[in-house]
Design an enzyme around this catalytic site. Structure first.
Site, PDB file in Angstrom:
ATOM      1  N   HIS A 183      -3.106   9.379 -12.754  1.00 16.30           N
ATOM      2  CA  HIS A 183      -2.545   8.108 -12.301  1.00 16.30           C
ATOM      3  C   HIS A 183      -3.652   7.063 -12.364  1.00 16.30           C
ATOM      4  O   HIS A 183      -4.785   7.311 -11.983  1.00 16.30           O
ATOM      5  CB  HIS A 183      -2.028   8.243 -10.864  1.00 16.30           C
ATOM      6  CG  HIS A 183      -1.133   7.118 -10.441  1.00 16.30           C
ATOM      7  ND1 HIS A 183      -1.602   5.846 -10.223  1.00 16.30           N
ATOM      8  CD2 HIS A 183       0.197   7.077 -10.186  1.00 16.30           C
ATOM      9  CE1 HIS A 183      -0.593   5.066  -9.847  1.00 16.30           C
ATOM     10  NE2 HIS A 183       0.506   5.786  -9.832  1.00 16.30           N
ATOM     11  N   ASN A 222       3.692   7.417   4.928  1.00 15.45           N
ATOM     12  CA  ASN A 222       3.611   6.956   3.538  1.00 15.45           C
ATOM     13  C   ASN A 222       4.906   7.302   2.813  1.00 15.45           C
ATOM     14  O   ASN A 222       5.316   8.467   2.792  1.00 15.45           O
ATOM     15  CB  ASN A 222       2.441   7.639   2.821  1.00 15.45           C
ATOM     16  CG  ASN A 222       2.245   7.117   1.410  1.00 15.45           C
ATOM     17  OD1 ASN A 222       1.716   6.032   1.211  1.00 15.45           O
ATOM     18  ND2 ASN A 222       2.667   7.896   0.426  1.00 15.45           N
ATOM     19  N   GLU A 223       5.563   6.281   2.275  1.00 13.10           N
ATOM     20  CA  GLU A 223       6.748   6.490   1.441  1.00 13.10           C
ATOM     21  C   GLU A 223       7.721   7.519   2.035  1.00 13.10           C
ATOM     22  O   GLU A 223       8.003   8.560   1.448  1.00 13.10           O
ATOM     23  CB  GLU A 223       6.334   6.917   0.023  1.00 13.10           C
ATOM     24  CG  GLU A 223       5.598   5.834  -0.738  1.00 13.10           C
ATOM     25  CD  GLU A 223       5.252   6.240  -2.160  1.00 13.10           C
ATOM     26  OE1 GLU A 223       5.053   5.343  -2.991  1.00 13.10           O
ATOM     27  OE2 GLU A 223       5.158   7.455  -2.435  1.00 13.10           O
ATOM     28  N   GLU A 248       1.397  -1.126  -3.199  1.00 14.07           N
ATOM     29  CA  GLU A 248       0.932  -0.306  -4.317  1.00 14.07           C
ATOM     30  C   GLU A 248       1.538  -0.793  -5.624  1.00 14.07           C
ATOM     31  O   GLU A 248       2.714  -1.154  -5.684  1.00 14.07           O
ATOM     32  CB  GLU A 248       1.335   1.167  -4.139  1.00 14.07           C
ATOM     33  CG  GLU A 248       0.638   1.917  -3.041  1.00 14.07           C
ATOM     34  CD  GLU A 248       1.047   3.396  -3.015  1.00 14.07           C
ATOM     35  OE1 GLU A 248       1.485   3.913  -4.077  1.00 14.07           O
ATOM     36  OE2 GLU A 248       0.941   4.017  -1.957  1.00 14.07           O
TER      37      GLU A 248
END
Length: 675
Positions: free
Chosen positions: A358, A149-150, A307
C-alpha cells in the site's frame, strides 16, 4: 473546530513507528519537515503493545513518541487502538470473538474481529480510552482523538442474539408489536416469547447473497448491528469526554458504507472524518458525491480527509499507481467539497503483512528522491502558502438529494422485483447529472431541514418514514421542486407495504397511481417518448430496469412508454402542488434524458452552473466571509480551456490574474479567488 489549532490546513497521515527502530523514526521526522507534514495519526493498532494483560499499561514509549513528534512540529491525532483486540484477550475471553452468518466462531486474527456486544470488549475498550485520556488530557500536541478504526462487520453470537432481543423490547415494547411490524402471520412465524426470536442469519432467515425471507427481521438486525457498534464507539467517546470535555473526537468513516447508518453516527462525532479510496476507474463524480455525503452528515460542516493513498492501494484486484498529478488533483477535490485536512495512509510503507504494497509518503526506498515524495512535498508547500484561506469555508447548494440507510437496507434485502436495482447507483445517476453542469449538491437525510433548497430529489424512495410525506408536501406547497422515481412510496419504516396503491403516502403529492411494476431483463429496453418538447428534451429516450405502469390522478403527463403492452401509458409526470411541483420518473432513463430534465429544472428554478467547462473539468466552490473561492479541476490528462468572460480572478496557487479565455493543464488545479 480543529482549524483553530493551526494557521493552515492539517497535512499528514497514519504513522506506525512501532514497526521501526528509533533511527528510522528520527529519519522520518527529518522527511516530515521536508514534506510539510504537521499531523500524524498514531496508536491505531497498538493495543497489544500497550496493554499486555488485564491490568498493565505500558505507555512510556507512547509518551516518547508523542513528545518526539510534537517537539519536531508534528501534532497528534491519537487513536485509542481498539480496532484490533490483543491475542491474550481472545485466548482468555473468547466472547470477544465474532460468529459469522454460518454460525462459525472466529479465531484470533485479522482485525475488526471483536463482537460489539461482548462484555469483555466493551469493558476493556472503554478502560483503555479512559487510561489514555487521563494520561494525555493536558498534552498540547494532541489535537484530535481517533476512536477505533473503520468500524464494520457483523456478529451472530449468543451475546448479540440476547442483545437483539433487548433492542427489540426497547423498540417495540411488546411481542405483539413485533409480530405486527414483521407480519409474522406469514409462514407461521408468530412469536409468543422474546426468547423464541433468533438472529436472521444463514441458519435462519437468510439465503444466497444475504437475501431474506423476512425483510422486517433482517432490517431490524441491520439497525441493531449499526447501533451496537455505535454503542461501543460512544463508550470510548464518553470516556475521553470525561477527562477532556472540549476534545475533538472522531472515527474514520468509509463513504457509502452499507453496514453503518452514518447519519446516526455523525451525531456523536465532533467532526466527521473519512477514508477515500477511489480506483482509477471510479467516476470522479462518485468520489465527489461521497465527499458531499460526508459533508452532509453534519449539516454541511467541514470534514477531515483522514486517509487517502499517495500512490497505490493494496486491496483491489489491480493496484494501479496514481498518475503524476492525480494525488494533488484528488486532494484538492476533497477540499473543494468540504475537507479541512489532507491526510494519507500511510506515512512510511510497511515491510510485512497485507499492507506492505500500500502506498506511502516514504516508500520502501526510504528516502526523499522518489516521485511520490516529491509530489507530496510540493503539495505541502502549496498548503503552507494557502494558509487558512479555505478553512471552515462553506459549500453552498440549492439542490439536495435525499439518502437514507434504512431505505438502502430495505431495497437491497427485498425479494423483488429485480436484482438489478442498486440504490447507490441510482443516487449517483441523478447526482452526476448536476455534477456535469457544475451545480453543487448536498446529500441529506430524511431528518434534514429541506426548506432552504430549491430542488430536492429522492431517487427510489422505497421507504417512507412517519411524517416524511407531510414534510415533502410542505416543501413543494411552499414553491419547491421535488423529484422521485420508480419503486418509491412502497413501504413504511417496517418494510410493510402501504396498501391502496403505490406510491402510498406520496400518491397525493405526485398525483399518480401505480398499478403494476414490470422488471426488464438486462438486455431489454423500453422507451420514453416526450408528448411535446420540454426545454432541450424532445423525441425518444431509452429506459429500463423497472417500468411502473401508472395512471395520472391529476398529474400532467410529460412522456409516455413507447413499447410493450403498456405503450402509451405515462412514464414521466409533473404534478402542480401548491406553489411548487412534484415530478415522477417511472423507469430508469438514459443519461441524455436525465441531463435534459434536471438541466431544465435547474433553469426553471434559477439554479446556475458555477462555471461552464468542458467535459471532465469539475468546478466546485467554497465561501468564506462572503467571498467565494472556485476550485477548477481538470480530470483529463490533456489541457482544457474555458471562458471566464469579463470576470477577473486570481489563481491562488500561481498568484496569477486570470480573465477571458483560460487554459488549465491536464490533471491541473486552479483555485480562483473572485474579485
Amino acid at each position: 473546530m480543529i482549524s483553530s489549532k493551526l494557521p493552515k490546513m492539517f497535512y499528514g497521515g497514519d504513522y506506525n513507528p512501532e514497526q521501526w527502530d528509533h533511527e528510522t523514526h528520527l529519519e522520518d521526522l527529518r522527511m516530515f519537515q521536508l514534506a510539510g507534514i504537521d499531523i500524524a495519526t498514531i496508536n491505531v493498532f497498538s493495543w497489544a503493545l500497550i496493554q499486555p494483560d488485564e491490568v498493565t499499561y505500558h505507555l512510556e514509549e507512547l509518551d516518547q513518541l508523542i513528545n518526539s513528534l510534537y517537539e519536531s512540529g508534528v501534532y497528534i491525532c491519537l487513536a485509542t487502538s481498539t480496532a484490533a483486540h490483543p491475542a491474550w484477550m481472545a485466548k482468555r475471553y473468547p466472547d470477544v470473538l465474532r460468529v459469522d452468518a454460518d454460525g462459525r466462531k472466529r479465531k484470533f486474527g485479522g482485525r475488526h474481529n471483536s463482537c460489539p456486544n461482548s462484555p469483555t470488549y466493551r469493558k476493556y475498550s472503554e478502560k483503555i480510552a479512559d487510561q489514555l485520556a487521563e494520561r494525555y488530557k493536558d498534552h498540547p500536541g494532541i489535537l484530535v482523538w481517533h476512536i477505533s478504526n473503520e468500524y464494520g462487520g457483523e456478529c451472530y453470537c449468543d451475546n448479540c442474539e440476547k442483545a437483539f432481543r433487548v433492542y427489540l423490547k426497547e423498540r417495540y415494547q411488546t411481542i405483539d408489536q413485533v409480530n405486527k411490524a414483521w407480519n409474522t402471520n406469514f409462514w407461521g412465524h408468530t412469536f409468543y416469547d422474546w426468547d423464541e426470536i433468533v438472529l436472521p442469519s444463514n441458519l435462519s432467515e437468510h439465503w444466497g447473497n444475504n437475501n431474506s425471507t423476512f425483510q422486517g427481521i433482517s432490517l431490524d438486525y441491520s439497525r441493531f448491528n449499526s447501533d451496537s457498534m455505535l454503542d461501543c464507539y460512544r463508550l470510548e467517546y464518553d470516556a475521553i469526554k470525561k477527562h477532556i470535555p472540549d476534545s475533538v473526537v472522531t472515527t474514520n468513516l468509509m463513504g457509502f458504507f452499507k453496514q453503518l447508518d452514518y447519519f446516526k453516527w455523525a451525531k456523536y462525532m465532533d467532526i466527521v472524518s473519512w477514508d477515500s479510496y477511489p480506483g482509477l476507474a471510479t467516476p470522479v463524480s462518485f468520489t465527489a458525491m461521497a465527499h458531499d455525503l460526508m459533508r452532509g452528515l453534519k449539516d454541511g460542516q467541514p470534514f477531515m480527509l483522514m486517509e487517502q493513498t499517495p500512490s497505490q492501494q493494496n486491496w483491489q484486484p489491480y493496484n494501479s499507481l496514481k498518475r503524476p498529478g492525480v494525488m494533488r488533483l484528488w486532494s484538492y477535490q476533497s477540499v473543494a467539497h468540504g475537507a479541512d485536512t489532507i491526510m494519507f495512509f500511510q506515512l512510511r510503507r510497511s515491510i510485512g503483512a497485507c499492507e506492505k504494497y500500500h502506498g506511502a509518503v516514504i516508500e520502501h526506498a526510504g528516502h526523499e528522491n522518489t516521485r511520490v515524495f516529491r509530489e507530496v512535498a510540493e503539495l505541502g508547500k502549496e498548503l503552507q502558502l494557502l494558509g487558512d484561506t479555505t478553512l471552515d469555508a462553506a459549500v453552498e447548494s440549492k439542490v439536495a438529494i435525499v439518502f437514507d440507510w434504512d431505505n438502502w437496507w430495505a431495497i437491497e434485502k427485498s425479494s423483488g422485483p429485480t436484482v438489478a436495482l442498486n440504490y447507490v447507483d441510482q443516487i449517483h445517476k441523478y447526482y452526476a447529472a448536476f455534477f456535469r453542469r457544475n451545480i453543487q449538491v448536498d446529500i441529506v437525510s430524511v431528518d434534514t431541514d429541506i426548506s432552504k433548497y430549491d430542488i430536492v430529489l429522492a431517487p427510489v424512495l422505497y421507504m417512507v418514514k412517519p411524517g416524511y410525506a407531510d414534510k415533502l408536501e410542505k416543501f413543494v406547497a411552499a414553491g419547491g421542486t421535488f423529484v422521485t422515481t420508480f419503486f418509491s412510496g412502497i413501504v413504511n419504516e417496517n418494510d410493510l407495504v402501504t396498501t391502496g396503491g403505490y406510491p402510498g403516502e406520496l400518491r397525493k403529492l405526485l398525483g399518480i397511481w401505480v398499478e403494476e411494476i414490470d422488471a426488464l431483463l438486462p438486455e431489454q429496453k423500453n422507451s420514453m417518448v416526450l408528448k411535446e418538447a420540454y426545454g432541450d428534451l424532445q423525441g425518444e429516450y431509452d429506459c429500463g430496469i423497472l417500468c411502473d405502469l401508472l395512471h395520472s390522478e391529476g398529474a400532467e403527463v410529460i412522456a409516455e412508454y413507447g413499447d410493450d403492452f403498456y405503450k402509451g401509458m405515462p412514464v414521466v409526470t409533473r404534478n402542480k402542488f401548491g406553489q411548487g411541483e412534484a415530478w415522477y420518473v417511472a423507469s430508469d432513463p438514459d443519461e441524455r434524458f436525465l441531463d435534459g430534465l434536471l438541466g431544465q429544472l435547474a433553469v426553471a428554478k434559477n439554479v446556475e452552473s458555477l462555471l461552464e467547462t468542458p467535459e471532465g473539468v469539475e468546478v466546485s466552490a467554497r465561501t468564506k466571509d462572503g467571498k467565494p473561492y472556485l476550485f477548477v479541476m481538470n480530470h483529463n490528462a490533456s489541457t482544457q480551456s474555458y471562458d471566464l468572460g469579463a470576470a477577473r480572478v486570481r489563481d491562488l496557487l500561481t498568484d496569477c490574474e486570470l480573465s477571458g479565455h483560460v487554459e488549465i493543464e491536464g490533471r491541473g488545479v486552479q483555485l480562483l479567488e473572485m474579485q
